[in-house]
Motif scaffolding. Structure first.
Motif, mmCIF file in Angstrom:
data_model
loop_
_atom_site.group_PDB
_atom_site.id
_atom_site.type_symbol
_atom_site.label_atom_id
_atom_site.label_comp_id
_atom_site.label_asym_id
_atom_site.label_seq_id
_atom_site.Cartn_x
_atom_site.Cartn_y
_atom_site.Cartn_z
ATOM 1 N N ASN A 111 30.003 -14.796 10.732
ATOM 2 C CA ASN A 111 31.156 -14.811 11.629
ATOM 3 C C ASN A 111 31.303 -13.430 12.264
ATOM 4 O O ASN A 111 30.821 -12.425 11.722
ATOM 5 N N PRO A 112 31.932 -13.329 13.435
ATOM 6 C CA PRO A 112 31.972 -12.076 14.170
ATOM 7 C C PRO A 112 32.602 -10.903 13.426
ATOM 8 O O PRO A 112 32.184 -9.757 13.627
ATOM 9 N N VAL A 113 33.595 -11.151 12.598
ATOM 10 C CA VAL A 113 34.254 -10.033 11.917
ATOM 11 C C VAL A 113 33.339 -9.386 10.885
ATOM 12 O O VAL A 113 33.215 -8.153 10.823
ATOM 13 N N THR A 114 32.658 -10.177 10.068
ATOM 14 C CA THR A 114 31.730 -9.587 9.100
ATOM 15 C C THR A 114 30.555 -8.927 9.815
ATOM 16 O O THR A 114 30.047 -7.894 9.370
ATOM 17 N N LEU A 262 38.766 -4.871 17.019
ATOM 18 C CA LEU A 262 40.026 -4.680 17.742
ATOM 19 C C LEU A 262 40.464 -5.964 18.431
ATOM 20 O O LEU A 262 41.650 -6.344 18.378
ATOM 21 N N THR A 263 39.518 -6.671 19.056
ATOM 22 C CA THR A 263 39.873 -7.919 19.733
ATOM 23 C C THR A 263 40.277 -8.998 18.736
ATOM 24 O O THR A 263 41.134 -9.832 19.029
ATOM 25 N N ALA A 264 39.659 -8.969 17.554
ATOM 26 C CA ALA A 264 40.036 -9.937 16.521
ATOM 27 C C ALA A 264 41.430 -9.634 15.983
ATOM 28 O O ALA A 264 42.244 -10.537 15.770
ATOM 29 N N TRP A 265 41.729 -8.352 15.774
ATOM 30 C CA TRP A 265 43.021 -7.929 15.214
ATOM 31 C C TRP A 265 44.166 -8.204 16.191
ATOM 32 O O TRP A 265 45.245 -8.640 15.798
ATOM 33 N N THR A 266 43.925 -7.958 17.480
ATOM 34 C CA THR A 266 44.972 -8.162 18.480
ATOM 35 C C THR A 266 45.079 -9.603 18.945
ATOM 36 O O THR A 266 46.050 -9.983 19.605
ATOM 37 N N ALA A 268 43.033 -10.900 21.079
ATOM 38 C CA ALA A 268 42.565 -10.966 22.463
ATOM 39 C C ALA A 268 41.431 -11.958 22.615
ATOM 40 O O ALA A 268 41.241 -12.556 23.675
ATOM 41 N N VAL A 269 40.629 -12.117 21.546
ATOM 42 C CA VAL A 269 39.535 -13.082 21.543
ATOM 43 C C VAL A 269 39.653 -13.943 20.294
ATOM 44 O O VAL A 269 39.834 -13.416 19.196
#
Length: 274
Positions: A111-114, A262-266, A268-269
């Motif tokens: 997954n993108p975060v890991t 950052l995009t995952a936390w906010t 935004a994506v």
């Protein structure tokens, strides 16, 4: 055939070819770009296998003379027999550990975060390795011993974690273990051949039921794009390493990983598993 789907295939094929042999993680980029393009369905699993094959065939073509020498001399040439044994020794750690942990890693870590975390961690490690005193004792692949090949093989096995980068792990591992930049990079390319072919066969065997004749145009576009992009990348990287370090790739990994986090936390994506 849906032109949007063909465009996605073209983009992802180029991404695979450009990133497979650079120390920035092709798997990580495919997961992230695939998520952005909303191409994460069952078809995408087989598609990624096909474009990976395109990239590895590009390396086979680039090194076709060396590969031909190795195959032709297996029966009688001690030099070629030794070269083949180095590849076998380097291949074994990833082969064994891959069979044991491949499914678990794909289930929980794709997954993108890991991937972003691995990109950042790998970037920091590259910076550390590049800042160390560098005194290579092995100048060429043919000067390597079986212990050198085994160490690089274990470094390669770390790349089962998406975002680490197979080429990054083998090249930087080679530098840590005393290989010259040229030897580490070339051995990384050669070691990719049995490793990626084995991974491709393994993935096809597990996902053969997803193969469909109607997907051939999409797969063909991705395959050709990956092959061409990989050919250009291999040639460029071999020229690049003659007078450059990998620090630029390290900073790229760190910045890219931070942007994804950052995009995952906010929010935004809305990232999806790849």
């Amino acid at each position: 055939m849906d032109p949007i789907l063909l465009l996605k295939a073209l983009i992802l094929g180029i991404v695979e070819g450009l990133t497979e042999f650079l120390p920035i993680s092709s798997t990580g980029h495919l997961i992230i770009v695939g998520s952005l393009l909303d191409y994460t369905d069952e078809q995408s699993k087989v598609f990624k296998i096909v474009i990976q094959l395109g990239a590895i065939l590009a390396v086979c073509w680039h090194f076709r003379e060396r590969i031909g020498q190795a195959l032709g001399g297996l029966a009688s040439d001690p030099v070629q027999q030794r070269f083949a044994s180095l590849l076998l020794v380097g291949f074994l750690p990833a082969a064994v550990l891959g069979v044991l942990f491949h499914s678990t890693i794909k289930t929980y870590l794709f997954n993108p975060v890991t991937v972003a975390l691995a990109l950042i961690g790998g970037g920091l490690l590259i910076l550390y390795i590049e800042k160390r005193a560098y005194h290579p004792r092995v100048q060429a692949v043919d000067d390597m011993g079986w212990k050198d090949a085994l160490k690089v093989g274990f470094a390669q096995s770390i790349a089962m974690f998406p975002g680490v980068s197979r080429s990054g792990a083998t090249i930087m591992g080679g530098l840590m273990f005393g290989l010259s930049r040229k030897a580490a990079t070339e051995f990384s390319f050669f070691l990719a051949i049995p490793t990626m072919f084995a991974a491709t066969v393994y993935d096809v065997a597990k996902n053969w039921q997803l193969l469909r004749l109607e997907d051939l145009p999409v797969f063909s576009v991705g395959f050709v794009a990956s092959f061409v992009a990989a050919m250009l990348t291999v040639k460029a990287l071999l020229r690049f390493i003659s007078n450059h370090t990998f620090i630029g790739f390290a900073w790229y990994r760190i910045v890219f990983g931070c942007v994804v986090l950052l995009t995952a936390w906010t929010g935004a994506v809305q990232w999806q598993a790849g």
